[in-house]
Each structure stands twice: as structure tokens, then as C-alpha cells.
Design a protein around this motif. Structure first.
Motif, PDB file in Angstrom:
ATOM      1  N   UNK A 200       3.385  -8.582  -9.731  1.00 58.02           N
ATOM      2  CA  UNK A 200       2.856  -9.365  -8.639  1.00 58.02           C
ATOM      3  C   UNK A 200       3.255  -8.893  -7.265  1.00 58.02           C
ATOM      4  N   UNK A 201       4.048  -7.839  -7.179  1.00 57.91           N
ATOM      5  CA  UNK A 201       4.460  -7.335  -5.875  1.00 57.91           C
ATOM      6  C   UNK A 201       3.296  -6.648  -5.174  1.00 57.91           C
ATOM      7  N   UNK A 202       3.369  -6.644  -3.838  1.00 60.13           N
ATOM      8  CA  UNK A 202       2.252  -6.146  -3.049  1.00 60.13           C
ATOM      9  C   UNK A 202       1.822  -4.742  -3.382  1.00 60.13           C
ATOM     10  N   UNK A 203       2.766  -3.775  -3.403  1.00 57.65           N
ATOM     11  CA  UNK A 203       2.394  -2.391  -3.674  1.00 57.65           C
ATOM     12  C   UNK A 203       1.783  -2.239  -5.057  1.00 57.65           C
ATOM     13  N   UNK A 204       2.303  -2.972  -6.033  1.00 57.45           N
ATOM     14  CA  UNK A 204       1.759  -2.895  -7.389  1.00 57.45           C
ATOM     15  C   UNK A 204       0.323  -3.385  -7.427  1.00 57.45           C
ATOM     16  N   UNK A 205       0.049  -4.474  -6.734  1.00 52.58           N
ATOM     17  CA  UNK A 205      -1.317  -5.000  -6.721  1.00 52.58           C
ATOM     18  C   UNK A 205      -2.261  -4.070  -5.988  1.00 52.58           C
ATOM     19  N   UNK A 206      -1.800  -3.426  -4.916  1.00 50.56           N
ATOM     20  CA  UNK A 206      -2.646  -2.444  -4.240  1.00 50.56           C
ATOM     21  C   UNK A 206      -2.977  -1.287  -5.178  1.00 50.56           C
ATOM     22  N   UNK A 207      -1.967  -0.786  -5.906  1.00 54.75           N
ATOM     23  CA  UNK A 207      -2.229   0.327  -6.827  1.00 54.75           C
ATOM     24  C   UNK A 207      -3.210  -0.089  -7.927  1.00 54.75           C
ATOM     25  N   UNK A 208      -3.049  -1.304  -8.424  1.00 57.48           N
ATOM     26  CA  UNK A 208      -3.974  -1.828  -9.423  1.00 57.48           C
ATOM     27  C   UNK A 208      -5.396  -1.855  -8.860  1.00 57.48           C
ATOM     28  N   UNK A 209      -5.531  -2.342  -7.639  1.00 54.25           N
ATOM     29  CA  UNK A 209      -6.849  -2.430  -7.018  1.00 54.25           C
ATOM     30  C   UNK A 209      -7.462  -1.058  -6.788  1.00 54.25           C
ATOM     31  N   UNK A 210      -6.641  -0.082  -6.389  1.00 56.81           N
ATOM     32  CA  UNK A 210      -7.170   1.256  -6.144  1.00 56.81           C
ATOM     33  C   UNK A 210      -7.582   1.944  -7.444  1.00 56.81           C
ATOM     34  N   UNK A 211      -6.830   1.712  -8.532  1.00 56.95           N
ATOM     35  CA  UNK A 211      -7.260   2.240  -9.831  1.00 56.95           C
ATOM     36  C   UNK A 211      -8.626   1.682 -10.197  1.00 56.95           C
ATOM     37  N   UNK A 212      -8.806   0.397  -9.955  1.00 55.00           N
ATOM     38  CA  UNK A 212     -10.087  -0.238 -10.250  1.00 55.00           C
ATOM     39  C   UNK A 212     -11.192   0.333  -9.372  1.00 55.00           C
ATOM     40  N   UNK A 213     -10.911   0.485  -8.094  1.00 50.35           N
ATOM     41  CA  UNK A 213     -11.933   0.998  -7.177  1.00 50.35           C
ATOM     42  C   UNK A 213     -12.393   2.385  -7.589  1.00 50.35           C
ATOM     43  N   UNK A 214     -11.462   3.246  -7.966  1.00 54.52           N
ATOM     44  CA  UNK A 214     -11.829   4.603  -8.387  1.00 54.52           C
ATOM     45  C   UNK A 214     -12.736   4.586  -9.609  1.00 54.52           C
ATOM     46  N   UNK A 215     -12.671   3.518 -10.384  1.00 57.81           N
ATOM     47  CA  UNK A 215     -13.467   3.411 -11.616  1.00 57.81           C
ATOM     48  C   UNK A 215     -14.751   2.628 -11.417  1.00 57.81           C
ATOM     49  N   UNK A 216     -15.025   2.166 -10.191  1.00 58.80           N
ATOM     50  CA  UNK A 216     -16.227   1.382  -9.948  1.00 58.80           C
ATOM     51  C   UNK A 216     -16.092  -0.084 -10.311  1.00 58.80           C
TER      52      UNK A 216
END
Length: 535
Positions: A200-216
Motif C-alpha cells: 500500500x505504500x506510494x511507490x509500490x502503487x505507482x509501480x503497480x500502476x505503471x506495470x498495468x499501463x505498459x500492458x494496456x
């Protein structure tokens, strides 16, 4: 994914929602407009939906990757795989040599011994890395960890420890392999770090979101989170930002407290939802992982003769927890890997629905890898949805064929074709970071059913490309009770799109996984992959 207009040339967006899709002359009827032609040479799909992932996909990358297959991190860096236990140890030794804090634990993830011949990882292997600091290696499944002697000592894990999943050698001594959630929790506490709580930490959630974005991906579940207050606050703050590129549907871990307390907590979270954050989903876990030999299988059991796996919830307790959350109006998804776990779970759901009928409960079986035709017929009759782990066909199909299920059951694993044929509402998933986050790859797995060595497992369980694309859009939305909001490009829904460089319906079906993703659009806001700045 709009059956009345499956293909269109233009889409009109206002206030973050879709006015309509069709020819420009029709859409002009909505009034004055600005024509954005930046995607004229692209393909716009509904935003892809990952119905089983974890924000651990973000926190995992704070540790050392030691998986067998190469993996791309959220920042786009490609990490090579490890071909042996010795190579895992060598990588960890290099990391340890660079560490400056002598008391800091060395953490790694992605390991899976089923790929290697010979003995499993043991205390001696990780004691080669360090005899002074804790070393913890998480298996790819997330269900098993290995530790060194320092970790076990700090956790007071000995031969007399009476906890399910403690693996011992021929002399009755711990090997360092710790199976199941109870021992995993002890191990993380001993290490002084818990990446599941770090999700739930900020950097972790950003990385999760960017992984998703790269995958559409525009909407993803975080399908097992205890949702402590700090995590809830972090999720709420980030998803409220216009520049956060992901909608998140967290699932509360329904065994982390009493069912009564769980109902109170999840119910209290629902009003804190926002347009990019949707509370109200609950996750239960019936068994472990097949490749980790912790899943519960019916007779004749594991192909290699391994003992049956672990119950994460007592079969007698499962219907009670299901009933508590169901009666509170909360949707429940249940992890069932082995066919015995699937059968027990279906029995429990049927019992609950007899007591509290609900034609639209949408209980969803997650993974459900070994279900057979009789199970799917019961799912269809009871209105149970299924989210099948299609990526397993590629990542572990050969291992299931040779070691866990044997040939016949491996050919029916993740039976998407049967779900489709028997009318079960279904989607497919990655379980990221267990496998990499990428719905087009997941669709490729369901369409082709090809293992890492090129073997085809269950050609009769293949589905067509259009059905696979439905599974990763509207199919996933249905299992989350969000099909009225997302999953297709039609009037009134959220303006969430995946922007692709090629047409999935035009490329060869073996190239489906290789289609480049330009970026995403969420609520009409454009998020190019080229502008990702990953922490």
C-alpha cells in the motif's frame, strides 16, 4: 466489445465518459467537438481489465528477482532469469556483498524449484549467502518461502515448531522451506520486512500502476490485501489524483480476522471509494499452489506421488465465512487451485445460496485450474463465475504435464473452452507478479495453449481471439460487477481505452502477445507509455 457495433471509426468522449462510437457524421449530432486524430493509425480497444493481480507487483521490485524466466520491471528494465539454484545463490551473494547495513535482511522473490532437477533449496544453500543476516526467498507462487539459518533462528522455527507446512529432512530437521501463510508471516516478521504490507505504500502503487499501463490495463484488482488504514489512505490519495493511471479494485483478505470484523471493516470502506478505487470485494483462499504441491487435489493426487497440499481454510469453516460476507451484500472471490478445493468450494457456495438465494451473487472461483466438466456444469447452474489462470499453460504447463497433474489432467487444465461451451461467465488472468502482467499475453495463452517448450496442451480447450479479447475486457468486468461501467466502448461507460499499435483481429494468432501497447486512456485522460517515469 459492443455486440451491436463491434467496430467503429470514431469515439466521442465528454466529461470522462463515452457519448458513443461510430462514424463521425453520427457523433457530430452531440454538438460542437474537437477532433483528436493522434490515434488515427492506432487501434482503440476497451481498457484491458486484469481480474486477478496484486499490488505486490509494485513492492516485489524492491527485492532481488530470482525467477526462472526473464521478467521486465515496471521501469522497463529486463531482468534475466536464473537457471539453477546455484545461479540463484550466486546472484544473492553478489547482492549481499554490496549491502552496507549488517542487520538488514536480504529479500528475494520469483524463485521456483520445480524448474530444476535435483534437491530443493535448503538451509545450506542460503547459508552460503550469509550466516549473519536473514535471507528470505519468496517462491513465485507467493505461497512458500525459503530462509537461511539466521531467519529461522530469529523466527524461533525449530523441529518442534507445530505449524502446518514446516518441511523437514530425513532427520526431522527443518530444511528452510516454509509452506503456507502462517509460516510465511512468521518468516516476514523475522526478516523485519513484509512486502505484502508494503503493497500500500506510494511507490509500490505507482509501480503497480505503471506495470498495468505498459500492458494496456486501465482497471486491475489487488486481489488479496488486508487493507490496513495506512494502505486505505494511500490508495485513496493516489487514486484521487488525475495523473494516477489505474483504477484499482482491492479485495479484502477475508480470513485475516473474524468474519464479523471483516464484514464491518469492508462495509465501512465502501463509502471511501472513488472513481478510481472501488471497495467491497472480499477474497478467500481455499488451498495453495499446484506447482508448490500445496494445492488440494482429488484422487489420484499428484502425478509424482507427492503428499496432498494444504487447506488454508478448514472445509467446515468455508461455508460459514462465505455466508457471513454474502449476507452482508459483499461479493466474494475464492482461490481454488486443486480440483478438491474447487469441489469443496462449489459445495459451500451451493449451501450458502440455498440459505440465502441471490441470482446475481457472482461468486467467482479464482485459478480453478483443475476443474472438470461436472464442476463447470454446476458453476453454470449456480451462477458461479470463474477466472482461469491461462498464463499457467505457458509458465508451468510442461511441469504440470511431467510432475503435478500428469498428461491427461494437464490437457484439461485452465479449461477456458469448457467454460465457454457450458455457459459459465469467465475471464482469464496473470496473478501478477506470479506471472507477468499482460492481458494480451494471457489472451494468447488461452487462444494457443502453448507451453514454454512449444507443447500444445488441450487443443480442444482453445478459444477464438474474439472470445479471448472479451475475456480480458467485458468478461473481467462482469466478474467484478462493473460491466455497466467498463469493459466495452458504448454510450454511458467510462472513457477507458487501451491504445494498440496493431489490430488483434488482424495479426496471426501466434503474434497476439507481441502487439505493442502505445498507452492507455482513463476517463478521457491520455497516458502514453513513453512518458512513464517509474520510481
Amino acid at each position: 466489445m459492443n455486440s451491436r457495433r463491434p467496430i467503429a471509426s470514431h469515439v466521442a468522449v465528454r466529461d470522462g465518459r463515452i457519448l458513443g462510437a461510430g462514424p463521425l457524421e453520427e457523433l457530430a449530432g452531440w454538438g460542437a467537438y474537437e477532433l483528436d486524430e493522434r490515434f488515427a493509425a492506432k487501434v482503440i480497444m476497451p481498457g484491458l481489465i486484469e481480474g486477478h493481480a496484486h499490488s505486490w507487483e509494485g513492492s516485489a521490485w524492491e527485492d532481488t528477482f530470482v525467477g526462472y524466466m526473464a521478467r521486465t520491471a515496471p521501469n522497463g528494465v529486463r531482468h534475466a532469469g536464473c537457471d539453477s539454484i546455484d545461479e540463484v545463490v550466486a546472484r544473492l551473494m553478489d547482492v549481499e556483498a554490496a549491502m552496507t547495513d549488517p542487520g538488514e535482511a536480504l529479500m528475494a522473490w520469483g524463485f521456483d524449484p520445480i524448474y530444476f532437477d535435483g534437491p530443493r533449496m535448503n538451509l545450506a544453500d542460503l547459508d552460503r549467502v550469509s550466516t549473519t543476516r536473514p535471507v528470505l526467498v519468496m517462491h513465485a507462487s507467493g505461497h512458500i518461502v525459503n530462509g537461511n539459518s539466521v531467519l529461522l533462528a530469529r523466527g524461533n522455527i525449530t523441529a518442534s515448531t507445530n505449524v502446518q507446512g514446516l518441511m523437514k529432512d530425513g532427520n526431522g530437521q527443518p530444511t528452510g522451506e516454509l509452506q503456507g501463510p502462517a509460516l510465511r508471516q512468521i518468516a516476514y516478521k523475522a526478516a523485519g520486512k513484509d512486502r505484502f504490507l508494503d503493497m500500500g505504500k506510494g511507490d509500490s502503487l505507482w509501480r503497480f500502476a505503471y506495470s498495468a499501463q505498459r500492458a494496456g490495463v486501465t482497471t486491475a484488482t489487488d486481489l488479496a490485501n488486508e487493507l490496513p488504514e495506512g494502505t486505505v489512505e494511500s490508495m485513496a490519495a493516489l487514486t484521487a489524483r488525475d495523473d494516477f493511471p489505474l483504477r484499482i479494485v482491492p479485495a479484502f483478505v477475508g480470513m485475516s480476522c473474524s468474519a464479523e470484523d471483516g464484514v464491518k471493516w469492508v462495509t465501512s470502506l465502501i463509502p471511501r471509494s472513488n472513481e478510481k478505487l472501488r471497495f467491497g470485494l472480499v477474497k478467500l483462499v481455499a488451498d495453495g499452489s499446484i506447482q508448490g504441491f500445496t494445492a488440494r487435489l482429488k484422487w489420484p493426487g499428484y502425478f509424482n506421488g507427492a503428499e496432498n497440499g494444504l487447506w488454508y481454510i478448514d472445509p467446515e469453516e468455508l461455508p460459514q465465512r462465505l455466508a457471513a460476507y454474502h449476507k452482508a451484500g459483499l461479493q466474494v472471490h475464492i482461490h481454488t487451485n486443486g480440483d478438491q478445493a474447487t469441489e469443496v468450494t462449489i459445495d459451500s457456495i451451493e449451501q450458502v445460496l440455498r440459505q440465502s438465494p441471490d441470482a446475481d451473487a457472482r461468486f467467482t472461483l479464482q485459478h480453478c485450474q483443475m476443474a472438470h466438466d461436472a464442476h463447470f456444469r454446476r458453476m453454470a447452474r449456480l451462477g458461479i463465475c470463474v477466472n482461469l489462470f491461462a498464463n499457467h499453460l505457458y509458465y508451468w504447463g510442461d511441469q504440470h504435464y511431467a510432475h503435478t497433474m500428469g498428461p491427461e489432467r494437464a490437457h484439461r487444465m485452465d479449461a477456458v473452452g469448457t467454460a465457454h461451451r457450458l455457459g459459465v461467465a469467465y475471464t482469464i488472468h496473470s496473478d501478477a507478479p506470479v506471472t507477468h502482467l499482460g492481458p494480451l499475453f494471457t489472451a494468447w495463452c488461452a487462444v494457443n495453449r502453448v507451453t514454454a517448450t512449444g507443447r500444445v496442451l488441450g487443443k480442444n480447450e482453445r478459444i477464438g481471439v474474439e472470445d479471448a479479447l472479451h475475456a480480458i475486457t467485458l468478461g473481467a468486468a462482469f466478474t467484478l460487477k462493473l460491466d455497466s461501467e467498463i469493459g466495452s466502448i458504448e454510450t454511458g461507460k467510462r472513457a477507458d481505452f487501451a491504445i494498440l499499435d496493431d489490430d488483434p483481429l488482424s495479426v496471426d494468432h501466434m503474434q497476439l502477445k507481441d502487439i505493442p501497447v502505445w498507452g492507455t486512456v482513463i476517463g478521457g485522460e491520455v497516458f502514453p507509455c513513453s512518458e512513464i517515469d517509474c520510481p
